[in-house]
Design a protein around this motif. Structure first.
Motif, short mmCIF file in Angstrom:
data_model
loop_
_atom_site.label_atom_id
_atom_site.label_comp_id
_atom_site.label_asym_id
_atom_site.label_seq_id
_atom_site.Cartn_x
_atom_site.Cartn_y
_atom_site.Cartn_z
N ILE A 1 0.47 5.82 6.65
CA ILE A 1 0.56 4.44 7.06
C ILE A 1 1.03 3.63 5.87
O ILE A 1 0.52 3.81 4.77
N GLU A 2 1.97 2.73 6.09
CA GLU A 2 2.43 1.80 5.06
C GLU A 2 2.34 0.39 5.63
O GLU A 2 2.76 0.15 6.75
N GLU A 3 1.79 -0.52 4.83
CA GLU A 3 1.64 -1.90 5.27
C GLU A 3 1.79 -2.82 4.06
O GLU A 3 1.30 -2.53 2.98
N VAL A 4 2.50 -3.95 4.25
CA VAL A 4 2.63 -4.95 3.20
C VAL A 4 1.56 -6.02 3.41
O VAL A 4 1.41 -6.55 4.51
N LEU A 5 0.79 -6.28 2.34
CA LEU A 5 -0.27 -7.30 2.37
C LEU A 5 0.15 -8.48 1.52
O LEU A 5 0.86 -8.31 0.53
N GLU A 6 -0.29 -9.68 1.87
CA GLU A 6 0.09 -10.87 1.12
C GLU A 6 -0.65 -11.00 -0.21
O GLU A 6 -0.15 -11.61 -1.13
N ALA A 7 -1.84 -10.44 -0.32
CA ALA A 7 -2.65 -10.57 -1.53
C ALA A 7 -2.19 -9.56 -2.59
O ALA A 7 -1.67 -8.50 -2.26
N PRO A 8 -2.40 -9.88 -3.87
CA PRO A 8 -2.10 -8.91 -4.93
C PRO A 8 -3.06 -7.72 -4.83
O PRO A 8 -4.13 -7.84 -4.23
N PRO A 9 -2.71 -6.56 -5.43
CA PRO A 9 -3.55 -5.36 -5.31
C PRO A 9 -5.01 -5.58 -5.69
O PRO A 9 -5.91 -5.11 -4.99
N SER A 10 -5.28 -6.30 -6.78
CA SER A 10 -6.67 -6.49 -7.21
C SER A 10 -7.48 -7.24 -6.16
O SER A 10 -8.63 -6.89 -5.87
N ALA A 11 -6.91 -8.28 -5.55
CA ALA A 11 -7.62 -9.06 -4.53
C ALA A 11 -7.84 -8.24 -3.26
O ALA A 11 -8.91 -8.31 -2.64
N SER B 1 -1.09 -0.86 -10.15
CA SER B 1 -1.53 -0.24 -8.90
C SER B 1 -3.00 0.11 -8.98
O SER B 1 -3.56 0.30 -10.07
N LEU B 2 -3.62 0.19 -7.83
CA LEU B 2 -5.00 0.66 -7.71
C LEU B 2 -5.01 1.76 -6.65
O LEU B 2 -4.36 1.65 -5.62
N VAL B 3 -5.76 2.83 -6.92
CA VAL B 3 -5.86 3.94 -5.99
C VAL B 3 -7.32 4.15 -5.64
O VAL B 3 -8.17 4.28 -6.53
N LEU B 4 -7.62 4.17 -4.36
CA LEU B 4 -8.95 4.49 -3.88
C LEU B 4 -8.86 5.83 -3.16
O LEU B 4 -8.09 5.97 -2.21
N GLN B 5 -9.62 6.80 -3.63
CA GLN B 5 -9.68 8.11 -2.98
C GLN B 5 -11.08 8.30 -2.43
O GLN B 5 -12.06 8.05 -3.12
N THR B 6 -11.16 8.71 -1.17
CA THR B 6 -12.46 8.97 -0.56
C THR B 6 -12.50 10.39 -0.03
O THR B 6 -11.47 10.96 0.36
N GLN B 7 -13.70 10.94 -0.03
CA GLN B 7 -13.93 12.25 0.56
C GLN B 7 -15.20 12.13 1.38
O GLN B 7 -16.27 11.83 0.85
N VAL B 8 -15.09 12.32 2.70
CA VAL B 8 -16.23 12.23 3.59
C VAL B 8 -16.54 13.63 4.10
O VAL B 8 -15.67 14.30 4.66
N ARG B 9 -17.78 14.06 3.89
CA ARG B 9 -18.22 15.37 4.37
C ARG B 9 -19.15 15.14 5.54
O ARG B 9 -20.15 14.43 5.42
N LEU B 10 -18.80 15.72 6.69
CA LEU B 10 -19.60 15.60 7.90
C LEU B 10 -20.23 16.95 8.22
O LEU B 10 -19.53 17.95 8.36
N ALA B 11 -21.55 16.98 8.32
CA ALA B 11 -22.26 18.21 8.69
C ALA B 11 -22.38 18.27 10.22
O ALA B 11 -22.01 17.33 10.92
N ASP B 12 -22.91 19.35 10.74
CA ASP B 12 -23.20 19.49 12.18
C ASP B 12 -21.97 19.31 13.06
O ASP B 12 -22.04 18.66 14.11
N HIS C 1 4.03 -5.39 -4.82
CA HIS C 1 5.26 -5.39 -4.03
C HIS C 1 5.63 -6.81 -3.63
O HIS C 1 4.91 -7.44 -2.85
N ALA C 2 6.71 -7.34 -4.18
CA ALA C 2 7.28 -8.64 -3.78
C ALA C 2 6.22 -9.74 -3.68
O ALA C 2 6.12 -10.41 -2.66
N GLY C 3 5.41 -9.92 -4.71
CA GLY C 3 4.41 -10.97 -4.72
C GLY C 3 3.15 -10.63 -3.93
O GLY C 3 2.24 -11.44 -3.86
N GLY C 4 3.09 -9.47 -3.36
CA GLY C 4 1.91 -9.04 -2.59
C GLY C 4 1.57 -7.61 -2.94
O GLY C 4 1.66 -7.20 -4.10
#
Length: 130
Positions: free
Chosen positions: A1-11, A82-93, A111-114
């Protein structure tokens, strides 16, 4: 998925990583007993935390109605802003496997002010049903 957001990466990251938002988001997805730990700095520009919750399961393939979920999150600030968030979700059962693990990467890039947000996901299973 790719999406352009109006806020800067930190916000954008501050809003999405806020513990109150994470709890609301998990509950919207039918999670209960949500606990979000505090961020810990592990090395320069890298933070980690855990999120635990019970996830409801609505499936005809299993008699299990909920499962414990353990999510680890890692946030990394890169030199280019840039900021990178990596998640790992482990589901049992989970039927037909010992557990499922869902890996997700959220890359917030200036990207372009956002922000250009790119999200990728991978699902892995481990073990066999007994």
């Amino acid at each position: 998925i790719e999406e352009v957001l109006e806020a800067p990466p930190s916000a954008a990251c501050v809003a999405l990583l806020d513990p109150v938002f994470v709890c609301r988001f998990k509950k919207e997805l039918r999670g209960t007993e949500v606990v979000v730990s505090a961020w810990r700095n592990t090395c320069r520009g890298v933070r980690t935390r855990s999120v635990t919750f019970v996830q409801a399961i609505a499936s005809r393939f299993t008699p299990v109605s909920s499962t414990q979920a353990d999510e680890s999150q890692q946030s990394t600030a890169l030199a280019d802003g840039s900021l990178v968030l990596q998640t790992q979700v482990r589901l049992a059962d989970v039927p037909f496997a010992s557990y499922f693990c869902v890996h997700t990467k959220w890359h917030f890039r200036p990207h372009a002010g956002g922000t250009m947000l790119v999200i990728s996901t991978e699902v892995c299973s481990s073990g066999k049903a007994t």
